[in-house]
Design an enzyme around this catalytic site. Structure first.
Site, PDB file in Angstrom:
ATOM      1  N   SER A   1       5.708 106.665  61.816  1.00 48.55           N
ATOM      2  CA  SER A   1       5.924 108.078  61.499  1.00 48.55           C
ATOM      3  C   SER A   1       7.408 108.423  61.486  1.00 48.55           C
ATOM      4  O   SER A   1       7.801 109.417  60.876  1.00 48.55           O
ATOM      5  CB  SER A   1       5.167 108.981  62.471  1.00 48.55           C
ATOM      6  N   GLY A   2       8.236 107.607  62.107  1.00 42.47           N
ATOM      7  CA  GLY A   2       9.677 107.797  62.029  1.00 42.47           C
ATOM      8  C   GLY A   2      10.214 107.592  60.627  1.00 42.47           C
ATOM      9  O   GLY A   2      11.328 108.022  60.308  1.00 42.47           O
TER      10      GLY A   2
ATOM     11  N   CYS B   1      15.701 109.593  66.892  1.00 42.23           N
ATOM     12  CA  CYS B   1      14.535 109.466  67.777  1.00 42.23           C
ATOM     13  C   CYS B   1      14.733 108.409  68.866  1.00 42.23           C
ATOM     14  O   CYS B   1      14.471 108.650  70.045  1.00 42.23           O
ATOM     15  CB  CYS B   1      13.292 109.136  66.961  1.00 42.23           C
TER      16      CYS B   1
ATOM     17  N   GLY C   1       7.530 118.423  56.074  1.00 42.71           N
ATOM     18  CA  GLY C   1       6.911 117.115  56.290  1.00 42.71           C
ATOM     19  C   GLY C   1       6.454 116.981  57.730  1.00 42.71           C
ATOM     20  O   GLY C   1       6.234 117.986  58.424  1.00 42.71           O
TER      21      GLY C   1
ATOM     22  N   GLN D   1       9.180 100.532  67.065  1.00 43.57           N
ATOM     23  CA  GLN D   1       9.154 101.891  66.548  1.00 43.57           C
ATOM     24  C   GLN D   1       7.969 102.172  65.628  1.00 43.57           C
ATOM     25  O   GLN D   1       7.578 101.348  64.810  1.00 43.57           O
ATOM     26  CB  GLN D   1      10.492 102.185  65.847  1.00 43.57           C
TER      27      GLN D   1
ATOM     28  N   ASN E   1       8.026 109.909  69.003  1.00 42.04           N
ATOM     29  CA  ASN E   1       9.236 110.006  68.164  1.00 42.04           C
ATOM     30  C   ASN E   1       9.302 111.310  67.370  1.00 42.04           C
ATOM     31  O   ASN E   1      10.384 111.741  66.988  1.00 42.04           O
ATOM     32  CB  ASN E   1       9.290 108.825  67.196  1.00 42.04           C
TER      33      ASN E   1
ATOM     34  N   VAL F   1       7.973 116.085  60.507  1.00 42.69           N
ATOM     35  CA  VAL F   1       8.830 116.669  61.541  1.00 42.69           C
ATOM     36  C   VAL F   1       8.815 118.191  61.445  1.00 42.69           C
ATOM     37  O   VAL F   1       8.749 118.894  62.464  1.00 42.69           O
ATOM     38  CB  VAL F   1      10.271 116.106  61.462  1.00 42.69           C
TER      39      VAL F   1
ATOM     40  N   ARG G   1      10.095  97.808  63.359  1.00 46.37           N
ATOM     41  CA  ARG G   1       8.974  98.687  63.056  1.00 46.37           C
ATOM     42  C   ARG G   1       7.692  97.945  63.407  1.00 46.37           C
ATOM     43  O   ARG G   1       7.513  96.792  63.012  1.00 46.37           O
ATOM     44  CB  ARG G   1       9.008  99.024  61.565  1.00 46.37           C
TER      45      ARG G   1
ATOM     46  N   HIS H   1       7.611 105.659  69.925  1.00 50.67           N
ATOM     47  CA  HIS H   1       8.564 104.549  69.954  1.00 50.67           C
ATOM     48  C   HIS H   1       8.609 103.962  71.358  1.00 50.67           C
ATOM     49  O   HIS H   1       8.667 104.698  72.347  1.00 50.67           O
ATOM     50  CB  HIS H   1       9.979 105.037  69.620  1.00 50.67           C
TER      51      HIS H   1
END
Lengths: 347, 347
Positions: free
Chosen positions: A158-159, A128, A12, A155, A321, A14, A237, A244
């Site tokens: 994408s986190g 993160c 994914g 934040q 992040n 990350v 968020r 972030h």
């Protein structure tokens, strides 16, 4: 030069970013295999990776395995991490499952690389929002002793993974065309575009979210000081894709001036001070998530002494992040192990 | 029933919202004239208003003048307010110019309507971020005495005026179409879409912005207590069209539980508690700016006791910055004057 067989577990956002950072950093990889739920071809910056299904046997011969981790559910490291470690592989897990275990070092290399010496095959990467925070706290804590920390976060989506990014993009397109957004989800309970959602993770009995409590527990573990009072005012968020931001207030035992703090940060690895508020160049005035995206660096600015309190300091911290908050820190852990010869096996 | 000749000065976003709120509230207006820099027709919710140029003479016969105020520059109230007041008109100014003058009441009616008794023709409306904050602080301060406040804000672009709204909309359209945004401005120094800008207003010598210092000075004036320590950790602009969010931490002299705070807020006018974090209905879990838009109400949620400190409470406050943060509060001041017979002249 010793080279290592590397596995990246997770394909994914990350996982991709880990592959990107390994390449950018010229990590001494003899081989890189990518493991995920199912086989496919993953292309990152023009390089094709053949993704294989994750199995225990896939870790045979692997020296270092970087697990991308997953948001909200148990990561692959729970299923495969101990097996991989038993096969002599060092596991670096970006997921949350192992972070607070007493036999697992939780490491931000600039802050506590020494903790890697005690690893027993599994090393945890912090959340993160913790990684960028502890970078700013560490030099101040060493010099002035931090007694308490209050923090509010801004934040990026994408986190929360690729689905969250797609959701913000789809809603942005709709808003851009002047269309109403009729329903939210699946990534967020309500519309995230043009909105702020004051929840990341599930709630505990006191009403704090898991994201908020990670800031408390992980920060104390990495700084090695449970006496620091940490108040996660909110983890929220915002409709930002990458990066972030954190609004931070600290109280120190000894008074600290903004100049002293900036000087400490300028000399600390991984940090860059962006605090020239009167600059003609807006990018030098303060950090923003857009400017921090795709960078390994953590940026700090808006540094001010508390009004009427010389032991109080407030500032603004921004980092990518997916980079320092995940991929970069994981690769830096691998680099720290390599430098110190603490990977069990090299070829 | 006594009716009043009303003038609204300003035909931008706040001026329009004042006209909307006057209509929704069935304000006892005998006439409403709209004054601005130049003559034109302004249509709000299907009603046409003939905008006349602002002159001192235009206030002849006007009982109540609501000045919309402007962002960043001296408002029309500086030029015309004293003249209007001299002509027997009560001026309610949403701009910043008069707020801290000792002879001008700064009023949020639910909090300090009594201060209106001392008005000398000019009454100030607080800054948007202050209005919603003091609503939540007031009942807690009365019952438990607040010693300190720390705050980080998440502010909508409409607080920076119509050009800022257009800028976010244009950038949103570009992002939605996958286009790069090559340049920022004129409203913001850097791109605001998919970004967070940690600056609202200009900087003082200590590095605080004017928006941050408004939170300090205005909050103390409205609560009538200069002993409260207020730390504006950051005032930040987020890519939201309407609705300011605030992450707030307070320390009280007497311990206060989340239940006690919620009970006080439920009984306080203008506030609604949205804090059913486990609700199946996401709109009941916590407030968001999107849900607060176009409402007069200020919403509070995510109420928690500080970890290990019974005198600390943290929570999340959201309100429509054009409503309670500007137009609604201004109209409520006019309503409070009318109720008490403190408008100098009625017809």
């Amino acid at each position: 030069m010793t080279q290592y067989n590397v596995a990246v577990v997770g394909a994914g956002a990350v996982g991709e970013e880990i592959l990107r950072v390994l390449a950018e950093h010229h990590f001494p990889a003899k081989s890189i295999k990518v493991l995920a739920r199912s086989a496919r071809t993953l292309t990152v910056d023009g390089i094709d990776y053949q993704v294989e299904p994750t199995t225990a046997e896939a870790f045979d011969g692997v020296d270092i395995a970087l697990f991308a981790g997953t948001e909200g559910e148990k990561g692959a490291a729970v299923t495969f991490g101990p097996d991989a470690a038993a096969r002599g592989c060092v596991v670096i897990d970006n997921g949350a499952d192992f972070r607070m275990r007493s036999d697992v070092p939780l490491v931000v290399p600039e802050v506590n690389a020494a903790a890697l010496a005690e690893h027993k095959g599994i090393i945890a990467n912090p959340n993160c929002s913790t990684a960028q925070l502890v970078l700013t706290l560490k030099p101040i804590h060493d010099a002035f002793k931090i007694k308490r920390v209050l923090i509010s976060t801004y934040q990026a989506v994408s986190g929360a993974g690729g689905a969250a990014v797609n959701e913000l993009q789809a809603q942005t397109t709709a808003l851009g065309e002047g269309r109403q957004i009729s329903s939210a989800g699946p990534a967020f309970p309500v519309q995230i575009a043009a909105n702020v959602i004051p929840q990341i993770g599930g709630f505990d009995d006191a009403g704090y979210t898991s994201e908020e409590m990670k800031l408390v527990h992980e920060t104390r573990k990495i700084l090695g000081d449970d006496s620091i009072a940490i108040t996660p005012m909110i983890t929220a968020r915002v409709p930002v894709f990458i990066g972030h931001s954190e609004s931070v207030y600290i109280e120190t035992e000894k008074p600290v001036t903004p100049d002293e703090a900036r000087e400490l940060w300028r000399n600390f690895p991984g940090l860059r001070v962006v605090d020239d508020i009167h600059s003609d160049d807006p990018s030098l005035r303060y950090p923003t998530p857009l400017a921090a995206a795709h960078k390994d660096t953590t940026y700090v600015g808006r540094v001010r002494q508390d009004l009427g309190n010389k032991n109080g300091l407030t500032f603004w911290v921004v980092s990518d992040n997916l980079r320092k908050g995940a991929a970069t820190n994981a690769v830096q852990i691998a680099e720290a192990l390599v430098e110190r010869g603490w990977v069990k096996r090299g070829a």
